[in-house]
Each structure stands twice: as structure tokens, then as C-alpha cells.
Motif scaffolding. Structure first.
Motif, PDB file in Angstrom:
ATOM      1  N   GLY A   1       0.856  -1.186   0.000  1.00 44.32           N
ATOM      2  CA  GLY A   1       0.000   0.000   0.000  1.00 44.32           C
ATOM      3  C   GLY A   1       0.886   1.228   0.000  1.00 44.32           C
ATOM      4  N   HIS A   2       0.494   2.243  -0.760  1.00 43.79           N
ATOM      5  CA  HIS A   2       1.303   3.454  -0.897  1.00 43.79           C
ATOM      6  C   HIS A   2       0.451   4.688  -0.613  1.00 43.79           C
ATOM      7  CE1 HIS A   2       4.281   0.924  -2.883  1.00 43.79           C
ATOM      8  NE2 HIS A   2       3.308   0.481  -3.655  1.00 43.79           N
ATOM      9  N   PHE A   3       1.034   5.624   0.136  1.00 41.06           N
ATOM     10  CA  PHE A   3       0.373   6.891   0.457  1.00 41.06           C
ATOM     11  C   PHE A   3       1.312   8.035   0.105  1.00 41.06           C
ATOM     12  CE2 PHE A   3      -1.145   3.768   3.553  1.00 41.06           C
ATOM     13  CZ  PHE A   3      -2.515   3.849   3.362  1.00 41.06           C
ATOM     14  N   LEU A   4       0.777   9.090  -0.485  1.00 41.32           N
ATOM     15  CA  LEU A   4       1.573  10.262  -0.840  1.00 41.32           C
ATOM     16  C   LEU A   4       1.258  11.422   0.099  1.00 41.32           C
ATOM     17  CD1 LEU A   4       1.119  10.194  -4.718  1.00 41.32           C
ATOM     18  CD2 LEU A   4       3.053   9.322  -3.379  1.00 41.32           C
ATOM     19  N   PHE A   5       2.315  12.065   0.584  1.00 44.10           N
ATOM     20  CA  PHE A   5       2.209  13.242   1.448  1.00 44.10           C
ATOM     21  C   PHE A   5       3.226  14.277   0.979  1.00 44.10           C
ATOM     22  CE2 PHE A   5       0.652   9.806   4.095  1.00 44.10           C
ATOM     23  CZ  PHE A   5      -0.409  10.372   4.781  1.00 44.10           C
ATOM     24  N   ASP A   6       2.989  15.534   1.311  1.00 38.01           N
ATOM     25  CA  ASP A   6       3.957  16.570   0.966  1.00 38.01           C
ATOM     26  C   ASP A   6       5.272  16.387   1.714  1.00 38.01           C
ATOM     27  OD1 ASP A   6       2.464  17.967  -0.959  1.00 38.01           O
ATOM     28  OD2 ASP A   6       1.456  19.178   0.581  1.00 38.01           O
ATOM     29  N   SER A   7       5.199  15.899   2.957  1.00 40.05           N
ATOM     30  CA  SER A   7       6.409  15.730   3.761  1.00 40.05           C
ATOM     31  C   SER A   7       6.220  14.598   4.762  1.00 40.05           C
ATOM     32  CB  SER A   7       6.736  17.024   4.522  1.00 40.05           C
ATOM     33  OG  SER A   7       5.752  17.253   5.515  1.00 40.05           O
ATOM     34  N   ALA A   8       7.331  14.102   5.281  1.00 39.05           N
ATOM     35  CA  ALA A   8       7.270  13.073   6.323  1.00 39.05           C
ATOM     36  C   ALA A   8       6.578  13.630   7.561  1.00 39.05           C
ATOM     37  CB  ALA A   8       8.670  12.582   6.656  1.00 39.05           C
ATOM     38  N   GLU A   9       6.802  14.896   7.854  1.00 38.72           N
ATOM     39  CA  GLU A   9       6.159  15.515   9.017  1.00 38.72           C
ATOM     40  C   GLU A   9       4.638  15.486   8.880  1.00 38.72           C
ATOM     41  OE1 GLU A   9       8.699  16.952   7.257  1.00 38.72           O
ATOM     42  OE2 GLU A   9      10.235  16.451   8.743  1.00 38.72           O
ATOM     43  N   ASP A  10       4.130  15.736   7.671  1.00 42.33           N
ATOM     44  CA  ASP A  10       2.682  15.671   7.443  1.00 42.33           C
ATOM     45  C   ASP A  10       2.158  14.270   7.727  1.00 42.33           C
ATOM     46  OD1 ASP A  10       2.599  18.334   6.728  1.00 42.33           O
ATOM     47  OD2 ASP A  10       2.509  17.932   4.566  1.00 42.33           O
ATOM     48  N   PHE A  11       2.910  13.249   7.308  1.00 47.62           N
ATOM     49  CA  PHE A  11       2.510  11.879   7.587  1.00 47.62           C
ATOM     50  C   PHE A  11       2.520  11.598   9.085  1.00 47.62           C
ATOM     51  CE2 PHE A  11       4.220   7.582   8.543  1.00 47.62           C
ATOM     52  CZ  PHE A  11       3.045   6.874   8.336  1.00 47.62           C
ATOM     53  N   TYR A  12       3.606  11.946   9.772  1.00 52.38           N
ATOM     54  CA  TYR A  12       3.716  11.659  11.204  1.00 52.38           C
ATOM     55  C   TYR A  12       2.589  12.306  11.999  1.00 52.38           C
ATOM     56  CZ  TYR A  12       8.425   9.988  10.121  1.00 52.38           C
ATOM     57  OH  TYR A  12       9.500   9.320   9.590  1.00 52.38           O
ATOM     58  N   LYS A  13       2.207  13.518  11.624  1.00 52.21           N
ATOM     59  CA  LYS A  13       1.130  14.229  12.343  1.00 52.21           C
ATOM     60  C   LYS A  13      -0.180  13.455  12.294  1.00 52.21           C
ATOM     61  CE  LYS A  13       2.851  18.890  11.519  1.00 52.21           C
ATOM     62  NZ  LYS A  13       2.655  20.119  10.735  1.00 52.21           N
ATOM     63  N   VAL A  14      -0.551  12.946  11.133  1.00 50.91           N
ATOM     64  CA  VAL A  14      -1.843  12.264  11.009  1.00 50.91           C
ATOM     65  C   VAL A  14      -1.758  10.797  11.410  1.00 50.91           C
ATOM     66  CG1 VAL A  14      -2.758  13.850   9.287  1.00 50.91           C
ATOM     67  CG2 VAL A  14      -1.530  11.813   8.526  1.00 50.91           C
ATOM     68  N   PHE A  15      -0.575  10.207  11.331  1.00 50.66           N
ATOM     69  CA  PHE A  15      -0.463   8.785  11.652  1.00 50.66           C
ATOM     70  C   PHE A  15      -0.654   8.515  13.141  1.00 50.66           C
ATOM     71  CE2 PHE A  15       1.895   4.840  12.544  1.00 50.66           C
ATOM     72  CZ  PHE A  15       1.137   3.982  11.764  1.00 50.66           C
ATOM     73  N   LYS A  16      -0.239   9.440  13.982  1.00 53.24           N
ATOM     74  CA  LYS A  16      -0.365   9.232  15.434  1.00 53.24           C
ATOM     75  C   LYS A  16      -1.798   8.877  15.828  1.00 53.24           C
ATOM     76  CE  LYS A  16       3.470  12.048  17.054  1.00 53.24           C
ATOM     77  NZ  LYS A  16       3.873  13.194  17.851  1.00 53.24           N
ATOM     78  N   SER A  17      -2.756   9.638  15.352  1.00 49.46           N
ATOM     79  CA  SER A  17      -4.148   9.378  15.735  1.00 49.46           C
ATOM     80  C   SER A  17      -4.773   8.249  14.922  1.00 49.46           C
ATOM     81  CB  SER A  17      -4.994  10.652  15.598  1.00 49.46           C
ATOM     82  OG  SER A  17      -5.006  11.087  14.258  1.00 49.46           O
ATOM     83  N   ALA A  18      -4.229   7.942  13.754  1.00 47.35           N
ATOM     84  CA  ALA A  18      -4.793   6.896  12.891  1.00 47.35           C
ATOM     85  C   ALA A  18      -4.230   5.509  13.198  1.00 47.35           C
ATOM     86  CB  ALA A  18      -4.527   7.241  11.427  1.00 47.35           C
ATOM     87  N   ALA A  19      -3.105   5.434  13.872  1.00 47.07           N
ATOM     88  CA  ALA A  19      -2.416   4.162  14.082  1.00 47.07           C
ATOM     89  C   ALA A  19      -3.286   3.125  14.786  1.00 47.07           C
ATOM     90  CB  ALA A  19      -1.124   4.381  14.856  1.00 47.07           C
ATOM     91  N   GLY A  20      -4.010   3.513  15.811  1.00 51.76           N
ATOM     92  CA  GLY A  20      -4.838   2.568  16.566  1.00 51.76           C
ATOM     93  C   GLY A  20      -5.886   1.882  15.705  1.00 51.76           C
ATOM     94  N   PRO A  21      -6.771   2.657  15.049  1.00 52.14           N
ATOM     95  CA  PRO A  21      -7.787   2.027  14.205  1.00 52.14           C
ATOM     96  C   PRO A  21      -7.199   1.229  13.045  1.00 52.14           C
ATOM     97  CG  PRO A  21      -8.334   4.343  14.593  1.00 52.14           C
ATOM     98  CD  PRO A  21      -6.970   4.098  15.165  1.00 52.14           C
ATOM     99  N   LEU A  22      -6.120   1.707  12.459  1.00 51.85           N
ATOM    100  CA  LEU A  22      -5.526   0.988  11.326  1.00 51.85           C
ATOM    101  C   LEU A  22      -4.893  -0.330  11.778  1.00 51.85           C
ATOM    102  CD1 LEU A  22      -4.018   3.934   9.279  1.00 51.85           C
ATOM    103  CD2 LEU A  22      -6.115   2.642   8.836  1.00 51.85           C
ATOM    104  N   THR A  23      -4.193  -0.301  12.895  1.00 48.44           N
ATOM    105  CA  THR A  23      -3.591  -1.519  13.427  1.00 48.44           C
ATOM    106  C   THR A  23      -4.663  -2.528  13.827  1.00 48.44           C
ATOM    107  OG1 THR A  23      -1.666  -0.274  14.198  1.00 48.44           O
ATOM    108  CG2 THR A  23      -2.029  -2.425  15.203  1.00 48.44           C
ATOM    109  N   ALA A  24      -5.749  -2.053  14.412  1.00 45.24           N
ATOM    110  CA  ALA A  24      -6.843  -2.944  14.816  1.00 45.24           C
ATOM    111  C   ALA A  24      -7.496  -3.623  13.613  1.00 45.24           C
ATOM    112  CB  ALA A  24      -7.882  -2.161  15.616  1.00 45.24           C
ATOM    113  N   ASP A  25      -7.411  -3.020  12.438  1.00 43.59           N
ATOM    114  CA  ASP A  25      -8.039  -3.566  11.239  1.00 43.59           C
ATOM    115  C   ASP A  25      -7.172  -4.623  10.541  1.00 43.59           C
ATOM    116  OD1 ASP A  25     -10.309  -3.535   9.448  1.00 43.59           O
ATOM    117  OD2 ASP A  25      -9.045  -2.498   7.998  1.00 43.59           O
TER     118      ASP A  25
END
Length: 106
Positions: free
Chosen positions: A61-85
Motif C-alpha cells: 500500500g502506498h500513500f503520498l504526502f507533501d512531507s514526512a512531518e505531514d505523515f507523522y502528524k496524522v499517523f499518530k491518531s490513525a495508528a490505533g484504528p488501522l492496526t486494529a483492522d
């Protein structure tokens, strides 16, 4: 621009539901990542080069972001639901994450 890739290794007799991953999991990730996400795609492994050989990765799976920082900001809150899936599409656990910088040449 950066690409976040999640690589799922091929395992003989392993389970990976590509349809669930593509139709349910990836859109869930896109929703959780919000407008910071610039695009996403799914690759399905075919072979390792010679016909009939198993691919090194069953899917990516591939995701595009403007920067790694943009990814890290949104991944923190998304990690739980994504890992649970994850158990809904594979018995192989988390994939390997690769963050790369996209370089375009023509």
C-alpha cells in the motif's frame, strides 16, 4: 513529496485479502489521514521476475504526502484504528514501512 509504503511479504500458505485491503482498509486510512493525504494506491505482487516464481511481496500500500512531518502528524491518531483492522485482511501482522522521497526525472 514523500511516499509511505507498507510492504507485506509473501508467505507460502499465508492469508492476504487484497479485496478487503483495497476496498475497505485503504479507504479507511485515507479518511483518517484527511486532506494531508495527496493520493494512495495498492500494488499486488505477481512474481519475482521469472514466470511462476512467488513475489517477494504479496501486496504493498502506498500513500503520498507533501512531507514526512505531514505523515507523522496524522499517523499518530490513525495508528490505533488501522492496526486494529490488520487481522481483517492478513494473518501476517504488520507490514514493513518504507518512507521514500519521490524524485521525478523526464
Amino acid at each position: 513529496m514523500i511516499k509511505v509504503s507498507i510492504l507485506y511479504p509473501y508467505r507460502e500458505n499465508g492469508h492476504f485479502d487484497v479485496d478487503y485491503y483495497r476496498v475497505t482498509h485503504m479507504p479507511l486510512a485515507a479518511k483518517l489521514f484527511g486532506p494531508s493525504l495527496k493520493g494512495w494506491s495498492v500494488d499486488v505482487g505477481v512474481n519475482a521476475g521469472p514466470p511462476g516464481t512467488p513475489p517477494p511481496y504479496v501486496a504493498a500500500g502506498h500513500f503520498l504526502f507533501d512531507s514526512a512531518e505531514d505523515f507523522y502528524k496524522v499517523f499518530k491518531s490513525a495508528a490505533g484504528p488501522l492496526t486494529a483492522d490488520i487481522p481483517n485482511y492478513t494473518d501476517g501482522g504488520n507490514g514493513t514501512i518504507l518512507i521514500s522521497e519521490i524524485k521525478i526525472s523526464v
